[in-house]
Design a protein around this motif. Structure first.
Motif, PDB file in Angstrom:
ATOM      1  N   ILE A   6       0.653  -1.101  -0.139  1.00 23.07           N
ATOM      2  CA  ILE A   6      -0.192   0.223   0.000  1.00 23.07           C
ATOM      3  C   ILE A   6       0.913   1.356   0.127  1.00 23.07           C
ATOM      4  CG2 ILE A   6      -1.721   1.114   1.271  1.00 23.07           C
ATOM      5  CD1 ILE A   6      -2.807  -1.497   2.439  1.00 23.07           C
ATOM      6  N   GLU A   7       0.624   1.977  -0.845  1.00 23.95           N
ATOM      7  CA  GLU A   7       1.415   3.496  -0.946  1.00 23.95           C
ATOM      8  C   GLU A   7       0.604   4.527  -0.466  1.00 23.95           C
ATOM      9  OE1 GLU A   7       4.335   3.603  -2.011  1.00 23.95           O
ATOM     10  OE2 GLU A   7       4.639   1.375  -2.918  1.00 23.95           O
ATOM     11  N   ASP A   8      -0.693   4.515  -0.454  1.00 19.31           N
ATOM     12  CA  ASP A   8      -1.653   5.547   0.034  1.00 19.31           C
ATOM     13  C   ASP A   8      -1.831   5.371   1.479  1.00 19.31           C
ATOM     14  OD1 ASP A   8      -3.747   7.210   0.351  1.00 19.31           O
ATOM     15  OD2 ASP A   8      -5.045   6.350  -1.272  1.00 19.31           O
ATOM     16  N   TYR A   9      -1.390   6.572   1.854  1.00 18.19           N
ATOM     17  CA  TYR A   9      -1.389   6.380   3.524  1.00 18.19           C
ATOM     18  C   TYR A   9      -2.786   6.172   4.025  1.00 18.19           C
ATOM     19  CZ  TYR A   9      -0.776   8.252   8.329  1.00 18.19           C
ATOM     20  OH  TYR A   9      -0.881   8.375   9.619  1.00 18.19           O
ATOM     21  N   GLU A  10      -3.912   6.689   3.410  1.00 17.41           N
ATOM     22  CA  GLU A  10      -5.044   6.706   3.981  1.00 17.41           C
ATOM     23  C   GLU A  10      -5.542   5.274   4.133  1.00 17.41           C
ATOM     24  OE1 GLU A  10      -8.006   9.072   1.688  1.00 17.41           O
ATOM     25  OE2 GLU A  10      -6.783  10.897   2.585  1.00 17.41           O
ATOM     26  N   LYS A  11      -4.925   4.167   3.353  1.00 17.62           N
ATOM     27  CA  LYS A  11      -5.462   2.736   3.094  1.00 17.62           C
ATOM     28  C   LYS A  11      -4.622   2.038   4.087  1.00 17.62           C
ATOM     29  CE  LYS A  11      -6.858   2.357  -1.694  1.00 17.62           C
ATOM     30  NZ  LYS A  11      -6.826   1.700  -2.892  1.00 17.62           N
ATOM     31  N   LYS A  12      -3.694   2.380   4.701  1.00 15.82           N
ATOM     32  CA  LYS A  12      -2.860   1.828   5.372  1.00 15.82           C
ATOM     33  C   LYS A  12      -3.453   1.059   6.804  1.00 15.82           C
ATOM     34  CE  LYS A  12       1.684   3.347   3.938  1.00 15.82           C
ATOM     35  NZ  LYS A  12       2.997   3.918   4.143  1.00 15.82           N
ATOM     36  N   SER A  13      -4.532   1.430   7.192  1.00 14.14           N
ATOM     37  CA  SER A  13      -5.116   0.918   8.081  1.00 14.14           C
ATOM     38  C   SER A  13      -5.510  -0.718   7.917  1.00 14.14           C
ATOM     39  CB  SER A  13      -6.607   1.643   8.413  1.00 14.14           C
ATOM     40  OG  SER A  13      -7.300   1.663   7.549  1.00 14.14           O
ATOM     41  N   ALA A  14      -5.876  -0.968   6.493  1.00 12.08           N
ATOM     42  CA  ALA A  14      -6.115  -2.356   6.076  1.00 12.08           C
ATOM     43  C   ALA A  14      -4.815  -3.336   6.376  1.00 12.08           C
ATOM     44  CB  ALA A  14      -6.271  -2.163   4.592  1.00 12.08           C
ATOM     45  N   LEU A  15      -3.832  -2.618   6.485  1.00 11.53           N
ATOM     46  CA  LEU A  15      -2.593  -3.669   7.182  1.00 11.53           C
ATOM     47  C   LEU A  15      -2.896  -4.538   8.073  1.00 11.53           C
ATOM     48  CD1 LEU A  15       0.373  -1.158   6.397  1.00 11.53           C
ATOM     49  CD2 LEU A  15      -0.294  -3.011   4.878  1.00 11.53           C
ATOM     50  N   TYR A  16      -3.664  -4.223   9.061  1.00  6.57           N
ATOM     51  CA  TYR A  16      -3.806  -4.757  10.386  1.00  6.57           C
ATOM     52  C   TYR A  16      -5.216  -5.551  10.344  1.00  6.57           C
ATOM     53  CZ  TYR A  16      -0.139  -1.577  11.312  1.00  6.57           C
ATOM     54  OH  TYR A  16       1.073  -0.560  11.112  1.00  6.57           O
ATOM     55  N   PHE A  17      -5.764  -5.875   9.206  1.00  5.60           N
ATOM     56  CA  PHE A  17      -7.190  -6.586   9.199  1.00  5.60           C
ATOM     57  C   PHE A  17      -7.065  -7.923  10.162  1.00  5.60           C
ATOM     58  CE2 PHE A  17      -4.653  -8.876   6.178  1.00  5.60           C
ATOM     59  CZ  PHE A  17      -5.401 -10.276   5.854  1.00  5.60           C
ATOM     60  N   TRP A  18      -5.921  -8.646   9.981  1.00  7.31           N
ATOM     61  CA  TRP A  18      -5.747  -9.899  10.608  1.00  7.31           C
ATOM     62  C   TRP A  18      -5.643 -10.007  12.222  1.00  7.31           C
ATOM     63  CZ3 TRP A  18      -1.390 -10.456  13.746  1.00  7.31           C
ATOM     64  CH2 TRP A  18      -0.433  -9.772  13.328  1.00  7.31           C
ATOM     65  N   GLU A  19      -5.360  -8.714  12.887  1.00  9.13           N
ATOM     66  CA  GLU A  19      -5.090  -8.638  14.088  1.00  9.13           C
ATOM     67  C   GLU A  19      -6.066  -9.261  15.263  1.00  9.13           C
ATOM     68  OE1 GLU A  19      -3.692  -4.699  15.308  1.00  9.13           O
ATOM     69  OE2 GLU A  19      -1.547  -5.362  14.652  1.00  9.13           O
ATOM     70  N   ASN A  20      -7.359  -9.243  14.774  1.00 11.40           N
ATOM     71  CA  ASN A  20      -8.587  -9.734  15.660  1.00 11.40           C
ATOM     72  C   ASN A  20      -9.197 -11.159  15.058  1.00 11.40           C
ATOM     73  OD1 ASN A  20      -8.455  -7.551  17.586  1.00 11.40           O
ATOM     74  ND2 ASN A  20      -9.627  -6.302  16.214  1.00 11.40           N
ATOM     75  N   MET A  21      -8.485 -11.699  14.260  1.00 14.90           N
ATOM     76  CA  MET A  21      -8.925 -12.879  13.631  1.00 14.90           C
ATOM     77  C   MET A  21      -8.834 -14.307  14.494  1.00 14.90           C
ATOM     78  SD  MET A  21      -7.643 -12.417   9.669  1.00 14.90           S
ATOM     79  CE  MET A  21      -8.271 -13.951   9.045  1.00 14.90           C
ATOM     80  N   ASP A  22      -9.870 -14.754  14.662  1.00 16.30           N
ATOM     81  CA  ASP A  22      -9.549 -16.051  15.520  1.00 16.30           C
ATOM     82  C   ASP A  22      -9.411 -17.214  14.536  1.00 16.30           C
ATOM     83  OD1 ASP A  22     -11.992 -16.853  14.156  1.00 16.30           O
ATOM     84  OD2 ASP A  22     -13.191 -16.351  15.656  1.00 16.30           O
ATOM     85  N   HIS A  23      -9.176 -18.492  15.289  1.00 17.09           N
ATOM     86  CA  HIS A  23      -8.759 -19.723  14.625  1.00 17.09           C
ATOM     87  C   HIS A  23      -9.801 -20.009  13.520  1.00 17.09           C
ATOM     88  CE1 HIS A  23      -5.295 -19.881  16.920  1.00 17.09           C
ATOM     89  NE2 HIS A  23      -5.397 -21.138  17.284  1.00 17.09           N
ATOM     90  N   VAL A  24     -11.025 -19.835  13.738  1.00 19.46           N
ATOM     91  CA  VAL A  24     -12.096 -20.116  12.726  1.00 19.46           C
ATOM     92  C   VAL A  24     -11.909 -19.154  11.328  1.00 19.46           C
ATOM     93  CG1 VAL A  24     -14.582 -20.203  12.131  1.00 19.46           C
ATOM     94  CG2 VAL A  24     -13.785 -21.093  14.559  1.00 19.46           C
ATOM     95  N   GLN A  25     -11.815 -17.988  11.721  1.00 18.15           N
ATOM     96  CA  GLN A  25     -11.600 -17.235  10.316  1.00 18.15           C
ATOM     97  C   GLN A  25     -10.282 -17.455   9.897  1.00 18.15           C
ATOM     98  OE1 GLN A  25     -11.846 -13.577  12.930  1.00 18.15           O
ATOM     99  NE2 GLN A  25     -13.684 -12.816  11.758  1.00 18.15           N
ATOM    100  N   LYS A  26      -9.085 -17.803  10.520  1.00 17.62           N
ATOM    101  CA  LYS A  26      -7.921 -18.150   9.792  1.00 17.62           C
ATOM    102  C   LYS A  26      -8.102 -19.470   9.121  1.00 17.62           C
ATOM    103  CE  LYS A  26      -4.947 -15.903  13.064  1.00 17.62           C
ATOM    104  NZ  LYS A  26      -3.981 -15.899  14.246  1.00 17.62           N
ATOM    105  N   ARG A  27      -9.007 -20.409   9.392  1.00 15.64           N
ATOM    106  CA  ARG A  27      -9.219 -21.696   8.921  1.00 15.64           C
ATOM    107  C   ARG A  27      -9.853 -21.496   7.746  1.00 15.64           C
ATOM    108  NH1 ARG A  27     -12.317 -26.775  11.615  1.00 15.64           N
ATOM    109  NH2 ARG A  27     -12.477 -27.815   9.589  1.00 15.64           N
ATOM    110  N   ARG A  28     -10.961 -20.653   7.552  1.00 11.32           N
ATOM    111  CA  ARG A  28     -11.700 -20.179   6.391  1.00 11.32           C
ATOM    112  C   ARG A  28     -10.582 -19.333   5.252  1.00 11.32           C
ATOM    113  NH1 ARG A  28     -16.863 -17.687   9.441  1.00 11.32           N
ATOM    114  NH2 ARG A  28     -17.901 -19.820  10.284  1.00 11.32           N
TER     115      ARG A  28
END
Length: 299
Positions: free
Chosen positions: A190-212
């Motif tokens: 990501i080069e756009d600073y406003e989009k960089k919050s998307a980098l941390y999408f995984w931080e609250n993922m549980d095992h079920v979501q990671k499995r999917r």
């Protein structure tokens, strides 16, 4: 006959003088030849060999026959073994494959990557879609690659590198995927600073979501049967893999503090051939401008 001593001395001096001059000339000539001759010899050799085709061993040049031998022997490997070659768990070297040997069109692989990412976005398991529209599109490039084993030089794991660049250069995707449609790694930059919050999408993922998410990335022919926490030793191995810059996308000499990383162990089974359990490290990490998702064989 009587020869005066003085005259004899003069004759000897003249002989010695001529001898010294001769030796000096010979030495000078030898020095000149040492400088000039190598260049002349090289020029003659270059002239004689110009336009001459030399025979090169097949192991140093990817001829069609050599490629076919590698391809045939590699078909005997399991998908897990090919993945071991690609990730370097087995000693291997990555290189591009000549376009004349491509077994699929780049367009087909590009469409597969788009479809996989879209499925993950629909399930809210990935932060961005590789969309195409009149006002928002990506240019793409697909390259066929091989990871050739360095022990026998007879086996290879083949895969595609598909790169998507946004026309405004605000972000890009780099996907590594097998011809069978299994993702090896996806790198979202990501080069756009406003989009960089998307980098941390995984931080609250549980095992079920990671499995999917893992199931989507590995494709319909694989079933993720179990997900487990990784040990500190596991995370260290994955971190070493990341820092080795296997796919040459990461900055050099990146520090542990520059990466946020999560690692889980997943058990995978294939639906088609009923092969035994395969265990992968499923990793997700981000730096200040990218998020990466990928798999490494454990064994």
């Amino acid at each position: 006959m009587y020869i005066p001593v003085g005259g004899w001395n003069q004759r000897m001096k003249k002989k010695l003088s001529k001898k010294n001059i001769t030796l000096m000339l010979l030495a000078f000539l030898a020095a000149v030849l040492c400088i000039v001759m190598p260049e002349q010899v090289m020029a003659i050799h270059k002239k004689n060999t110009a336009g001459v085709c030399m025979d090169v061993p097949e192991e140093y040049y990817p001829t069609s026959s050599y490629y076919e031998v590698i391809k045939a022997s590699s078909e005997k490997l399991s998908e897990y073994q090919k993945h071991q070659l690609i990730t370097g768990m087995w000693n291997s070297e990555i290189s591009e494959v000549d376009k004349s040997y491509y077994e699929d069109t780049g367009y087909h692989m590009e469409a597969q990557v788009r479809d996989i990412v879209k499925k993950a976005v629909v399930k809210e398991l990935y932060p961005a879609e590789i969309s195409s529209s009149y006002s928002d599109w990506y240019n793409w490039k697909a390259t066929y690659m091989q990871a050739l084993d360095m022990t026998f030089r007879s086996y290879a794991g083949f895969f595609w590198r598909v790169e998507f660049d946004h026309y405004k250069d605000v972000d890009k995707f780099i996907a590594y995927i097998t011809p069978e449609g299994r993702v090896i790694e996806i790198d979202y930059v990501i080069e756009d600073y406003e989009k960089k919050s998307a980098l941390y999408f995984w931080e609250n993922m549980d095992h079920v979501q990671k499995r999917r998410l893992a199931s989507i990335l590995l494709g319909e022919k694989c079933i993720v049967s179990d997900v487990n926490d990784a040990t500190q030793e596991d995370e260290t191995k994955v971190m070493q893999f990341i820092q080795s810059d296997r796919y040459q996308e990461m900055p050099k000499e990146i520090n542990d503090t520059d990466i946020s990383l999560t690692v889980t162990k997943i058990d995978v089974r294939e639906t088609e051939n009923g092969s035994g359990k395969m265990v992968y490290y499923f990793y997700i990490y981000n730096t200040n401008d990218r998020v990466v998702v990928g798999f490494i064989p454990v064994d």
